[in-house]
Design an enzyme around this catalytic site. Structure first.
Site, PDB file in Angstrom:
ATOM      1  N   LYS A 116       0.796  -1.226   0.000  1.00 46.33           N
ATOM      2  CA  LYS A 116       0.000   0.000   0.000  1.00 46.33           C
ATOM      3  C   LYS A 116       0.827   1.274   0.000  1.00 46.33           C
ATOM      4  CE  LYS A 116      -4.174  -1.880   1.876  1.00 46.33           C
ATOM      5  NZ  LYS A 116      -5.211  -1.648   2.876  1.00 46.33           N
ATOM      6  N   LYS A 158      -1.793   2.259   9.445  1.00 49.90           N
ATOM      7  CA  LYS A 158      -2.204   1.164   8.554  1.00 49.90           C
ATOM      8  C   LYS A 158      -1.010   0.333   8.080  1.00 49.90           C
ATOM      9  CE  LYS A 158      -5.458   2.277   5.481  1.00 49.90           C
ATOM     10  NZ  LYS A 158      -6.242   3.067   4.488  1.00 49.90           N
ATOM     11  N   LYS A 237     -17.846  -5.267   2.685  1.00 48.27           N
ATOM     12  CA  LYS A 237     -19.003  -4.683   2.016  1.00 48.27           C
ATOM     13  C   LYS A 237     -20.224  -5.587   2.127  1.00 48.27           C
ATOM     14  CE  LYS A 237     -15.642  -2.654  -0.987  1.00 48.27           C
ATOM     15  NZ  LYS A 237     -14.794  -2.917  -2.162  1.00 48.27           N
ATOM     16  N   ARG A 291      -8.020  -6.851  -9.662  1.00 46.19           N
ATOM     17  CA  ARG A 291      -8.786  -8.056 -10.017  1.00 46.19           C
ATOM     18  C   ARG A 291     -10.237  -7.661 -10.255  1.00 46.19           C
ATOM     19  NH1 ARG A 291     -11.664  -8.070  -5.268  1.00 46.19           N
ATOM     20  NH2 ARG A 291     -10.441  -7.415  -3.474  1.00 46.19           N
TER      21      ARG A 291
HETATM   22  P1  ADP Z   1      -8.272  -3.150   3.347  1.00 49.91           P
HETATM   23  O1  ADP Z   1      -7.302  -3.434   2.238  1.00 49.91           O
HETATM   24  O2  ADP Z   1      -7.927  -3.865   4.612  1.00 49.91           O
HETATM   25  O3  ADP Z   1      -9.695  -3.313   2.921  1.00 49.91           O
HETATM   26  P2  ADP Z   1      -8.493  -0.232   3.042  1.00 49.91           P
HETATM   27  O4  ADP Z   1      -7.338   0.692   3.007  1.00 49.91           O
HETATM   28  O5  ADP Z   1      -9.187  -0.503   1.745  1.00 49.91           O
HETATM   29  O6  ADP Z   1      -8.037  -1.606   3.748  1.00 49.91           O
HETATM   30  O7  ADP Z   1      -9.562   0.289   4.087  1.00 49.91           O
HETATM   31  C1  ADP Z   1     -10.711  -0.464   4.419  1.00 49.91           C
HETATM   32  C2  ADP Z   1     -11.757   0.413   5.088  1.00 49.91           C
HETATM   33  O8  ADP Z   1     -11.214   1.027   6.285  1.00 49.91           O
HETATM   34  C3  ADP Z   1     -12.245   1.574   4.242  1.00 49.91           C
HETATM   35  O9  ADP Z   1     -13.283   1.211   3.339  1.00 49.91           O
HETATM   36  C4  ADP Z   1     -12.735   2.518   5.349  1.00 49.91           C
HETATM   37  O10 ADP Z   1     -13.987   2.043   5.823  1.00 49.91           O
HETATM   38  C5  ADP Z   1     -11.701   2.347   6.460  1.00 49.91           C
HETATM   39  N1  ADP Z   1     -10.570   3.307   6.340  1.00 49.91           N
HETATM   40  C6  ADP Z   1      -9.376   3.096   5.716  1.00 49.91           C
HETATM   41  N2  ADP Z   1      -8.594   4.210   5.744  1.00 49.91           N
HETATM   42  C7  ADP Z   1      -9.300   5.165   6.399  1.00 49.91           C
HETATM   43  C8  ADP Z   1      -9.059   6.558   6.749  1.00 49.91           C
HETATM   44  N3  ADP Z   1      -7.925   7.185   6.433  1.00 49.91           N
HETATM   45  N4  ADP Z   1     -10.049   7.216   7.420  1.00 49.91           N
HETATM   46  C9  ADP Z   1     -11.211   6.600   7.750  1.00 49.91           C
HETATM   47  N5  ADP Z   1     -11.496   5.309   7.455  1.00 49.91           N
HETATM   48  C10 ADP Z   1     -10.565   4.588   6.786  1.00 49.91           C
END
Ligand code: ADP
Length: 453
Positions: A116, A158, A237, A291
Site C-alpha cells: 500500500k 495502517k 461490504k 482483479r
Molecule cells: P483493506 O485493504 O484492509 O480493505 P483499506 O485501506 O481498503 O483496507 O480500508 C478499508 C476500510 O477502512 C475503508 O473502506 C474505510 O472504511 C476504512 N478506512 C481506511 N482508511 C481510512 C481513513 N484514512 N479514514 C477513515 N477510514 C478509513
C-alpha cells in the site's frame, strides 16, 4: 482467443467465469477440493479436476496443484476470480513461467498495488488525490508522533501489507499514538509477516466510492464510473450500488478520467478498481484492487457490458470491445451479498440447503452456486448468493430489490436476507444517505442480542 480456460476458484464467481467462457465458445475447466465434489461449478464446467483436500491452502491456494491441473487438461489460461490467488504476484509469475496466460494484470502491477505504501506513492505521482499522511513508511515511534502531530488527530496507522480490514489502528489523540503504532506493527507482523506501517488522516464520515477501470495493456484505458460501497460491517461490504447516490455526472467524469489516465500511463492490463474515501466533495485514494471485484455486476448492469468477457479478450491479446465514448450509463443497480450466517451475530451457518428458489423477472440477476440438496461446506467464505437488481432509477431499483428478496427461498440454513428487508425499510437507505459508519451504528442499535427487532 483461448480454446480452454481453467478457473482457479469456486462458488458463484467460478460459475460467472464458466458462463462467459461458454458464451464465447471457450471450454472451461473447474478445479475443486474433495469438499466441493458436488459443487455447482464442478457440474457446470466442461471438465473438472479434484486438486486437494478441503483446506484451501492445500487446494484452491496450491500453486503446484493448479499448474498440474492446467498441464493435465491442456488449459492455456487461468482465471483466478477474486480472493484466493487473484492478487498473488508469485502465482502470476509461475503461471507465466509455465507458458500459460494469467487472466489479469502483470505480476509487476499486482506487486505494486499489493504494497500500500508503494501503491499510494505511485498514485500520488500519477496525479490521483490521496489521503493526507506520511510520505512512505513510518519506522519509529518518534517519527510516528511527529507525523501524527503534523497531520492532526485523529489519525489511522495502517499496514502496508494490509487487507480485509486488518492491520489498522485508530489514534484519536496524542495519548493513543504509541499504543496504535506498536499494536498495528505487531498485528501486521503476525498477520502478514511484514510490520511496515504508514499513517493517514482519519476521515470522520466519508463514503467508500470506488472507480472501475479497465486497461488494454497497451497504454489505453477506460473507466466505468463508480460504485458506492459504504455499507460495510467490519470493513466488509454488504450492499453496493451504482451510480453512487452522492456523485453527479461532472464529478464522475472528473474522477473517472483521472483514474483511467493513471492506469493507462502505467500500461495496466485488465479489470481494476481504484478505491477512495469521499468526503465533502473530495476524493482520497486508499487502495487499488488488481482483479475483478465481488460487486462488479452493478457496473455491468448500468453499462450493459460483460467485464469477464473483456478480461478474456484482453488477456488473449484482442482489443477491448468498447471505447470510453461507447460507454453510456443507464439506470441504477444495487447488489446485496447474501451470506449463510445467523443473525444477530453473523455466525457462519453452513449445512444442507433443502429448498432453493431464485427470484426472477425483469431487471433481476442472481449469481449463486446454490441448488436444492446442496450442502454448504464449512471451510470457505459464507457468501452464498449475490442478488443484483437493475431499474430505470434508484427508487425502481429499491422496489425491485424488495420484491426480489421476497421471492427468494433458501430453506435449511440461516441467511442474512432478514437484514436486507430491515435495511430497505430505513429512510436513510431509501434516501441513499449513509457513510462508512452507518451500518455499524445501525447494527449496534438494532441487531445486538436483546435489542428490539
Ligand atoms: P483493506 O485493504 O484492509 O480493505 P483499506 O485501506 O481498503 O483496507 O480500508 C478499508 C476500510 O477502512 C475503508 O473502506 C474505510 O472504511 C476504512 N478506512 C481506511 N482508511 C481510512 C481513513 N484514512 N479514514 C477513515 N477510514 C478509513
Amino acid at each position: 482467443m483461448f480454446e480452454k480456460v481453467l478457473i482457479a476458484n469456486r462458488g458463484e464467481i467460478a460459475l460467472r467465469v464458466i458462463r462467459a467462457c461458454r458464451e464465447m465458445g471457450i471450454r472451461s475447466v473447474a478445479v475443486h477440493s474433495t469438499a466441493d465434489s458436488d459443487a455447482m461449478h464442478v457440474r457446470m464446467a466442461d471438465e473438472a479436476l479434484c486438486i486437494g483436500p478441503p483446506s484451501a491452502t492445500e487446494s484452491y491456494l496450491s500453486v503446484p496443484a493448479i499448474i498440474s491441473a492446467c498441464e493435465i487438461t491442456g488449459a492455456e489460461a487461468v482465471h483466478p476470480g477474486y480472493g484466493f490467488l487473484s492478487e498473488n504476484a508469485q502465482f502470476v509469475q509461475v503461471v507465466e513461467d509455465h507458458g500459460l496466460t494469467f487472466i489479469g494484470p502483470s505480476a509487476e502491477h499486482i506487486r505494486m498495488m499489493g504494497d500500500k505504501i508503494t501503491a499510494k506513492e505511485t498514485m500520488r505521482a500519477l496525479g490521483v488525490p490521496c489521503v493526507p499522511g506520511s510520505e512512505g513508511g513510518v519506522e519509529d515511534i518518534h517519527t510516528a508522533r511527529e507525523i501524527a502531530g503534523d497531520i492532526g488527530y485523529p489519525v489511522i496507522v495502517k499496514a502496508t501489507a494490509g487487507g480485509g480490514g486488518r492491520g489498522m489502528k485508530l489514534a484519536r489523540s496524542a495519548a493513543d499514538i504509541d499504543a496504535a503504532f506498536s499494536t498495528a506493527r505487531a498485528e501486521a507482523k503476525a498477520a502478514f509477516g511484514n510490520a511496515d506501517v504508514y499513517i493517514e488522516k482519519y476521515l470522520a464520515n466519508p463514503r467508500h466510492i470506488e472507480i472501475q477501470v479497465f486497461g488494454d495493456g497497451k497504454g489505453g484505458a477506460v473507466h466505468l464510473g463508480e460504485r458506492d460501497c459504504s455499507l460495510q460491517r467490519r470493513h466488509q461490504k454488504v450492499l453496493e450500488e451504482a451510480p453512487g447516490p452522492s456523485i453527479d455526472e461532472a464529478t464522475r467524469q472528473r474522477i473517472g478520467r483521472i483514474c483511467a489516465d493513471a492506469v493507462a500511463r502505467i500500461g495496466y492490463s485488465g479489470a481494476g478498481t481504484i478505491e477512495f474515501l469521499y468526503e465533502d466533495g473530495e476524493f482520497f485514494f486508499i487502495e487499488m484492487n488488481t482483479r475483478l471485484q465481488v460487486e462488479h455486476p452493478v457496473t455491468e448492469a448500468i453499462f450493459g457490458v460483460d467485464l469477464v468477457r473483456e478480461q478474456l479478450r484482453v488477456a488473449s491479446g484482442m482489443a477491448m470491445s468498447f471505447g470510453q465514448d461507447e460507454l453510456e450509463l443507464n439506470g441504477h443497480a444495487i447488489e446485496v451479498r447474501i451470506n449463510a450466517e445467523k443473525l444477530p451475530n453473523f455466525a457462519p451457518c453452513p449445512g444442507m440447503v433443502k429448498t432453493f428458489h431464485a427470484p426472477g423477472g425483469l431487471g433481476v440477476r442472481m449469481d449463486s452456486a446454490l441448488y436444492g440438496g446442496y450442502v454448504i461446506p464449512p471451510f470457505y467464505d459464507s457468501l452464498i448468493a449475490k442478488l443484483i437488481v437493475h431499474g430505470r432509477d434508484r427508487p425502481e431499483a429499491l422496489a425491485r430489490l424488495r420484491r426480489a428478496l421476497g421471492e427468494l427461498i433458501v430453506d435449511g440454513v440461516e441467511t442474512t436476507v432478514p437484514l436486507f428487508h430491515a435495511l430497505l425499510a430505513e429512510p436513510d437507505i431509501q434516501r441513499g444517505d449513509y457513510s462508512i459508519h452507518w451500518l455499524e451504528d445501525w447494527l449496534e442499535r438494532n441487531l445486538q442480542p436483546g435489542a428490539p427487532q
